[in-house]
Design a protein around this motif. Sequence first.
Motif, PDB file in Angstrom:
ATOM      1  N   LYS A  19     -71.262   7.474  43.671  1.00 49.08           N
ATOM      2  CA  LYS A  19     -71.161   6.052  43.343  1.00 49.08           C
ATOM      3  C   LYS A  19     -69.715   5.619  43.161  1.00 49.08           C
ATOM      4  CE  LYS A  19     -71.883   6.397  38.340  1.00 49.08           C
ATOM      5  NZ  LYS A  19     -71.089   7.587  38.282  1.00 49.08           N
ATOM      6  N   VAL A  20     -69.517   4.307  43.304  1.00 52.97           N
ATOM      7  CA  VAL A  20     -68.203   3.704  43.052  1.00 52.97           C
ATOM      8  C   VAL A  20     -68.330   2.918  41.755  1.00 52.97           C
ATOM      9  CG1 VAL A  20     -66.527   2.001  43.863  1.00 52.97           C
ATOM     10  CG2 VAL A  20     -67.630   3.524  45.500  1.00 52.97           C
ATOM     11  N   THR A  21     -67.403   3.124  40.836  1.00 56.37           N
ATOM     12  CA  THR A  21     -67.428   2.377  39.572  1.00 56.37           C
ATOM     13  C   THR A  21     -66.112   1.643  39.391  1.00 56.37           C
ATOM     14  OG1 THR A  21     -68.832   4.092  38.622  1.00 56.37           O
ATOM     15  CG2 THR A  21     -67.809   2.577  37.074  1.00 56.37           C
ATOM     16  N   ALA A  22     -66.211   0.366  39.051  1.00 54.01           N
ATOM     17  CA  ALA A  22     -65.016  -0.439  38.751  1.00 54.01           C
ATOM     18  C   ALA A  22     -65.040  -0.780  37.265  1.00 54.01           C
ATOM     19  CB  ALA A  22     -65.021  -1.716  39.582  1.00 54.01           C
ATOM     20  N   LEU A  23     -63.931  -0.534  36.583  1.00 54.79           N
ATOM     21  CA  LEU A  23     -63.811  -0.897  35.164  1.00 54.79           C
ATOM     22  C   LEU A  23     -62.666  -1.884  34.999  1.00 54.79           C
ATOM     23  CD1 LEU A  23     -64.100   2.515  33.220  1.00 54.79           C
ATOM     24  CD2 LEU A  23     -65.876   0.837  33.604  1.00 54.79           C
ATOM     25  N   VAL A  24     -62.888  -2.914  34.208  1.00 57.24           N
ATOM     26  CA  VAL A  24     -61.820  -3.863  33.890  1.00 57.24           C
ATOM     27  C   VAL A  24     -61.501  -3.706  32.407  1.00 57.24           C
ATOM     28  CG1 VAL A  24     -61.114  -6.292  33.833  1.00 57.24           C
ATOM     29  CG2 VAL A  24     -62.639  -5.494  35.638  1.00 57.24           C
ATOM     30  N   GLY A  25     -60.221  -3.529  32.098  1.00 57.52           N
ATOM     31  CA  GLY A  25     -59.805  -3.390  30.706  1.00 57.52           C
ATOM     32  C   GLY A  25     -58.708  -4.383  30.388  1.00 57.52           C
ATOM     33  N   ILE A  36     -63.763  -4.474  29.194  1.00 63.80           N
ATOM     34  CA  ILE A  36     -64.492  -5.747  29.113  1.00 63.80           C
ATOM     35  C   ILE A  36     -65.408  -5.984  30.317  1.00 63.80           C
ATOM     36  CG2 ILE A  36     -62.786  -6.897  27.640  1.00 63.80           C
ATOM     37  CD1 ILE A  36     -61.762  -8.298  30.232  1.00 63.80           C
ATOM     38  N   GLY A  37     -65.348  -5.099  31.322  1.00 64.82           N
ATOM     39  CA  GLY A  37     -66.226  -5.287  32.479  1.00 64.82           C
ATOM     40  C   GLY A  37     -66.478  -3.976  33.193  1.00 64.82           C
ATOM     41  N   ILE A  38     -67.712  -3.813  33.690  1.00 63.75           N
ATOM     42  CA  ILE A  38     -68.035  -2.608  34.472  1.00 63.75           C
ATOM     43  C   ILE A  38     -68.936  -3.011  35.638  1.00 63.75           C
ATOM     44  CG2 ILE A  38     -69.951  -2.084  32.871  1.00 63.75           C
ATOM     45  CD1 ILE A  38     -69.705   0.838  33.714  1.00 63.75           C
ATOM     46  N   GLY A  39     -68.698  -2.404  36.776  1.00 60.61           N
ATOM     47  CA  GLY A  39     -69.571  -2.603  37.929  1.00 60.61           C
ATOM     48  C   GLY A  39     -69.757  -1.270  38.613  1.00 60.61           C
ATOM     49  N   SER A  40     -70.980  -0.995  39.073  1.00 56.45           N
ATOM     50  CA  SER A  40     -71.233   0.299  39.693  1.00 56.45           C
ATOM     51  C   SER A  40     -72.150   0.109  40.896  1.00 56.45           C
ATOM     52  CB  SER A  40     -71.902   1.202  38.657  1.00 56.45           C
ATOM     53  OG  SER A  40     -71.767   2.527  39.047  1.00 56.45           O
ATOM     54  N   GLU A  66     -67.296  -6.809  42.436  1.00 58.57           N
ATOM     55  CA  GLU A  66     -67.901  -8.121  42.161  1.00 58.57           C
ATOM     56  C   GLU A  66     -68.659  -8.103  40.838  1.00 58.57           C
ATOM     57  OE1 GLU A  66     -70.244  -8.983  45.621  1.00 58.57           O
ATOM     58  OE2 GLU A  66     -68.475  -9.456  46.841  1.00 58.57           O
ATOM     59  N   GLU A  67     -69.396  -7.014  40.606  1.00 57.50           N
ATOM     60  CA  GLU A  67     -70.176  -6.888  39.365  1.00 57.50           C
ATOM     61  C   GLU A  67     -69.250  -6.848  38.143  1.00 57.50           C
ATOM     62  OE1 GLU A  67     -73.144  -3.534  37.722  1.00 57.50           O
ATOM     63  OE2 GLU A  67     -73.342  -3.894  39.873  1.00 57.50           O
ATOM     64  N   ALA A  68     -68.157  -6.087  38.266  1.00 59.67           N
ATOM     65  CA  ALA A  68     -67.204  -5.983  37.149  1.00 59.67           C
ATOM     66  C   ALA A  68     -66.515  -7.328  36.897  1.00 59.67           C
ATOM     67  CB  ALA A  68     -66.162  -4.908  37.441  1.00 59.67           C
ATOM     68  N   GLU A  69     -66.177  -8.044  37.983  1.00 55.59           N
ATOM     69  CA  GLU A  69     -65.542  -9.363  37.861  1.00 55.59           C
ATOM     70  C   GLU A  69     -66.457 -10.331  37.131  1.00 55.59           C
ATOM     71  OE1 GLU A  69     -62.609 -10.078  41.695  1.00 55.59           O
ATOM     72  OE2 GLU A  69     -64.750 -10.343  42.010  1.00 55.59           O
ATOM     73  N   LEU A  70     -67.736 -10.268  37.489  1.00 54.85           N
ATOM     74  CA  LEU A  70     -68.721 -11.166  36.892  1.00 54.85           C
ATOM     75  C   LEU A  70     -68.824 -10.929  35.384  1.00 54.85           C
ATOM     76  CD1 LEU A  70     -70.556 -13.274  38.263  1.00 54.85           C
ATOM     77  CD2 LEU A  70     -72.408 -11.604  38.145  1.00 54.85           C
ATOM     78  N   MET A  71     -68.876  -9.640  35.000  1.00 58.91           N
ATOM     79  CA  MET A  71     -69.006  -9.324  33.581  1.00 58.91           C
ATOM     80  C   MET A  71     -67.745  -9.689  32.799  1.00 58.91           C
ATOM     81  SD  MET A  71     -69.902  -5.748  31.641  1.00 58.91           S
ATOM     82  CE  MET A  71     -71.495  -5.469  32.328  1.00 58.91           C
TER      83      MET A  71
END
Length: 411
Positions: A19-25, A36-40, A66-71
């Motif tokens: 899987k690919v996971t994007a984290l925003v901090g 503050i955001g996670i997308g997987s 996109e999922e991480a951006e949304l959160m």
Amino acid sequence: MNRKGDKTLIVGLDIGTSKVTALVGEYAPGEPVEVIGIGSHESRGLRRGVVVDIDSTVQSIQRAVEEAELMAGCEVSSAYVSISGSHIQCRNSQGVAPVRDGEVTHADLAHVLDAAKAVAIPADQRILHAVPRDYVLDGSQEGIRNPIGMTGVRLEVHAHLVTCAAAAAANISKCVQKCGLQVDELLLGVLASSHAVLTYDERELGVVLVDMGAGTTDIAVFVGGAIAHSASLPIAGDKVTEDIAHMLRTPTPHAEDIKVKYACALAQLARAEESIQVESVGDRPPRRLPRHALAQAVQARYEEIFEMVQAELRRSGFEQRVRAGMVLTGGAAKMEGVVELAEEMLQMPVRVGIPQHVGGLGEVVGNPVHATGVGLLLMGARMESPKRAVLPTGKVGGVLGKALKWFRGEF
């Protein structure tokens, strides 16, 4: 979303085999990073950490981001990206340089590290990291951690060099760029994980970090506070799933479900009377199977992984110096019985490492799966003057973002 002016936003992109996971901090100087955001999103375009299908990988990255951006309520423009795989190689190297003005400055550290990087590496490889382990000043003062401000004329560094296949690095960068993102830095996955899960004392005493993913098991050995050896083994969680699929003659997605729900890595933990239901291939009816038989198959594969880890540790020459034992992290480290099996086989203390030094989303902070992602955020935050990776959404952010893109000639 409103942003305080002194907060910087940072993005970690962990591109794994399953899987690919994007984290925003977000963080302010001197404060811990707040997730503050996670997308997987599941990933099908990688095999053992290497890109084998660009379009599929681009799609996975796009969905996760996109999922991480949304959160997080923001627009991502660049990220710190992980790389792993058996093309990664390491060596320890030395460099020597004169001290320019009699007193060691940051420029001297850069020069001496450049000297350590001046080694012959194959044409198809590139240097990913050059990590200083310690310094020697004028040949006599050894083992110096930070020589800044010290007086001397000749500076020597012992550095750990990590190289990777230039093509593998280029393909990962290409996938990220096709999503309209810049790569702030490509970082070795297990090195990122080490920032998230290891304690200061463990690094000092000597510890081996084993990051067990789906496609690769990555190893990093720390001695005397610094990385001394790194390696990647082409066997990990996916092999366990394959074994289950093969043994039970069930499709891979079912095998993965069974692994997550019922498997354990130590057969003695499964009671004889426990049984599980297994879906059959085609329209045959489901069957029941003793859980103990499943555990035996899983234990055999984990034993093989730990045997390879032990062989790699011996090969590194640091086996006697990892006094703090082993820290396991990554998705395949979550299975019941893994710690007990590893302690029994390797005769050393073992624990599961979960991400530390960050605040924010509980699902991220307490989960070894996100060790690499959190490590990317921590390493990114440490790197000097990180670029502002994100623009706030909403009318102002959107217009501002477009204006900036237009100004940069991206329209």
